[in-house]
Design a protein around this motif. Structure first.
Motif: not given
Ligand code: SAH
Length: 219
Positions: A47, A82, A100, A112-113, A129
């Motif tokens: 991050h 996410g 997340d 997990d999404m 996003c």
């Molecule tokens: N939407 C935010 C973060 C984007 S970064 C923004 O625009 O600022 C991508 C994010 O997706 C990360 O925080 C990552 O941990 C999350 N992510 C990736 N795979 C994921 C999953 N399988 N389940 C939940 N979150 C996930």
């Protein structure tokens, strides 16, 4: 010297970010969940790197999503898949379910999404996003379809260079029950796509669903 040490540390962080980023785009969402569960520090490093990359962009796509939501009724229930640091949830009055892999802030539900703890057809607006990351995009988008109300909205903001062919991506999304209402291609960095849930998924989407990984250059 101190300065050299700081520079080396910066380099190392950058390298770890790029490695983790590549892992996220080339693993299934389950593998990604496992990776961060085993190594929470990796999540923090990811991050920090992500925030540093975004700071270079002329516009943060999350802010475009905030503007979109502010134009619509505050009563709409939102799910942010996410969500990262919950920038969207912190900027709108709506009820926002934030998902997340680890919690960067207290409002995050860790999961997990591909499998979120929401009732079917309970959400008005779904958001990805910069978050369509796993190799199992079909499963992830089917889950979004499940929780969205019929006629609900799905917003996708993704890095422009990830799309091999936008028309074939949109065809695959249509197979998954999402018809495209509006494309905003005005940013050279990312596309902002607005879909409406037209129905349940209609079988296997075409190969156009697969997006290229977003690999950041060493700087
Ligand atoms: N939407 C935010 C973060 C984007 S970064 C923004 O625009 O600022 C991508 C994010 O997706 C990360 O925080 C990552 O941990 C999350 N992510 C990736 N795979 C994921 C999953 N399988 N389940 C939940 N979150 C996930």
């Amino acid at each position: 010297s101190e300065a050299l040490r700081a520079r080396m540390e910066e380099r190392l962080l950058g390298a770890r970010f790029r490695y983790l980023n590549e892992r996220l785009y080339t693993s299934s969402s389950r593998e990604a969940a496992q990776l961060f569960r085993r190594d929470p520090e990796a999540f923090e490093i990811y991050h920090r790197g992500f925030a540093r990359q975004l700071a270079r962009w002329p516009q943060n796509p999350a802010d475009c999503i905030v503007r979109y939501l502010r134009r619509r009724p505050a009563s709409l229930v939102v799910a942010d898949f996410g969500c990262g640091d919950c920038r969207v949830a912190r900027s709108v009055p709506n009820r926002v379910h934030c998902f997340d892999l680890l919690p960067l802030c207290p409002r995050v539900t860790v999961c997990d999404m591909a499998q979120v703890p929401l009732e079917a057809e309970s959400v008005d607006v779904g958001i990805f996003c910069l978050a369509l990351m796993g190799t199992n995009l079909q499963e992830i988008l089917e889950e979004a379809n499940r929780v969205l109300k019929p006629g609900g909205t799905l917003l996708v903001a993704e890095v422009a260079s990830r799309f091999r062919s936008l028309p074939s991506f949109l065809r695959a999304m249509a197979q998954l029950g999402f018809s495209c209402l509006h494309k905003d291609l005005s940013s050279s960095f990312f596309y902002l796509l607005e879909f409406t849930k037209s129905g349940a998924p209609r079988g296997r989407p075409g190969p156009g669903l697969q997006l290229r990984p977003c690999l950041y250059k060493r700087r």
